[in-house]
Write an enzyme that holds these catalytic residues in place. Structure first.
Site, mmCIF file in Angstrom:
data_model
loop_
_atom_site.group_PDB
_atom_site.id
_atom_site.type_symbol
_atom_site.label_atom_id
_atom_site.label_comp_id
_atom_site.label_asym_id
_atom_site.label_seq_id
_atom_site.Cartn_x
_atom_site.Cartn_y
_atom_site.Cartn_z
ATOM 1 N N TYR A 65 0.860 -1.179 0.000
ATOM 2 C CA TYR A 65 0.000 0.000 0.000
ATOM 3 C C TYR A 65 0.901 1.235 0.000
ATOM 4 C CZ TYR A 65 -3.915 -3.030 1.408
ATOM 5 O OH TYR A 65 -4.870 -4.004 1.478
ATOM 6 N N PRO A 215 -16.242 -4.016 1.955
ATOM 7 C CA PRO A 215 -17.536 -4.291 2.588
ATOM 8 C C PRO A 215 -18.621 -3.307 2.188
ATOM 9 C CG PRO A 215 -16.055 -3.259 4.156
ATOM 10 C CD PRO A 215 -15.227 -3.589 2.936
ATOM 11 N N LEU A 216 -18.218 -2.150 1.664
ATOM 12 C CA LEU A 216 -19.189 -1.136 1.242
ATOM 13 C C LEU A 216 -19.215 -0.984 -0.274
ATOM 14 C CD1 LEU A 216 -18.505 1.524 4.021
ATOM 15 C CD2 LEU A 216 -20.285 -0.219 3.926
ATOM 16 N N GLY A 217 -18.685 -1.982 -0.974
ATOM 17 C CA GLY A 217 -18.745 -1.970 -2.421
ATOM 18 C C GLY A 217 -17.457 -1.588 -3.112
ATOM 19 N N PHE A 219 -14.483 0.788 -4.647
ATOM 20 C CA PHE A 219 -14.341 2.121 -5.224
ATOM 21 C C PHE A 219 -15.649 2.606 -5.851
ATOM 22 C CE2 PHE A 219 -9.950 0.357 -5.427
ATOM 23 C CZ PHE A 219 -9.401 1.207 -4.484
ATOM 24 N N LEU A 222 -21.915 0.776 -2.872
ATOM 25 C CA LEU A 222 -23.101 -0.046 -3.088
ATOM 26 C C LEU A 222 -24.291 0.807 -3.525
ATOM 27 C CD1 LEU A 222 -22.825 -2.321 0.067
ATOM 28 C CD2 LEU A 222 -22.577 -3.070 -2.299
#
Length: 291
Positions: A65, A215-217, A219, A222
């Site tokens: 990273y 977990p939220l979709g 880049f 959602l």
């Protein structure tokens, strides 16, 4: 002063390594597209210190990273580390000059990556090392015997406490388990992307952690009218509901939502604490198609 306990309680990864189920993914501490330095390094340091203040004991990172930058910021912000903090890293890829993610699975690549994680994080032993073997968000079928055996050897040398896998399929998990114990599996999974449903349940039966990334979709956040409707009915946000659904989906799921904002960090931890009623869970379960 005792730190608060984040939502979801804790999970035992094995031995004396217990982590909060709500963790923190450090990927976004690097620059745009996880490449180069952040625009505000001081803000990145502050986010990490807030992570500790909120009682989170699980930080997910990798030396690729940045590359290297995220681990350097973690060390700057938190070293010497709190005794109950556990840093999970991953190896198996590198960054090229244009920001690509080419694989780095040869034995020398893996040994070098472990040494570099140890050096940049300022550690003598890594708590958990995940072997990343797939594409960006999809497993690549094939044997992982050689690279996982290399990591098992480094574990036997005392450089790694626990081994995990990232972006793998069920067959690769089984192959790894024939070589050494697997503490966790980190794959692409969320309320709308449910291909791993059977794997989540299988690992839960074995007491092995499943750690969904994006977990939220990812880049692309959602987007679901059903998710929006449930969130509106509960007086919450779609992202909060999506995190809460994951925590309630299975007791072996560990969350690592990432952010470079302290405000967003607090929003995530508050959102994950939302208790979803049974009717809402049924509606949300229908969003993703398993298998």
């Amino acid at each position: 002063m005792t730190a608060p306990t984040p939502p979801g309680g804790t999970f035992d990864l094995g031995g004396d390594l217990t982590v909060t189920r709500f963790g923190y993914g450090a990927m976004q501490l690097a620059g745009p597209h996880v490449f180069g330095p952040p625009a505000d390094r001081a803000a990145a340091v502050e986010v990490l210190r807030q992570v500790i203040d909120l009682g989170i004991t699980h930080i997910d990172t990798s030396d690729y990273y940045g590359p290297f930058i995220t681990n350097e910021i973690i060390r700057e912000a938190l070293h010497p580390y709190p005794q109950d903090l556990h840093i999970v890293t991953k190896v198996g890829a590198r960054r090229d000059a244009t920001g690509g993610w080419p694989p780095a699975l040869e034995p020398d690549d893996l040994r070098r990556a472990v040494d570099e994680n140890l050096e940049r994080l300022g550690l003598d032993v890594l708590d958990v090392v995940n072997l990343r073997v797939g594409d960006f968000d999809t497993p690549t079928a094939g044997s992982i015997e050689e690279p996982f055996t290399v990591l098992a050897g480094l574990q036997q040398q005392g450089l790694i406490r626990h081994l995990g896998l990232s972006t793998v399929d069920a067959e690769q998990v089984a192959q790894a388990q024939s070589i050494a114990p697997v503490a966790c599996v980190q794959n692409f999974y969320n309320i709308a992307h449910r291909v791993d449903d059977d794997l989540v349940d299988s690992l839960a039966e074995q007491g092995i952690a499943y750690v969904p990334y994006f977990p939220l979709g990812g880049f692309t956040p959602l987007q679901s009218s059903a998710l929006d409707a449930v969130a509106a009915r509960l007086g919450s946000t779609p992202m909060s509901v999506a995190l809460a659904w994951l925590l309630q989906r299975s007791p072996n799921i560990l969350l690592i939502p990432g952010t470079s904002s302290t405000e967003h960090l607090h929003e995530n931890i508050t959102g994950a604490a939302l208790e979803l009623p049974a009717d809402a869970v049924s509606e949300l379960d229908a969003i993703g198609v398993a298998g």
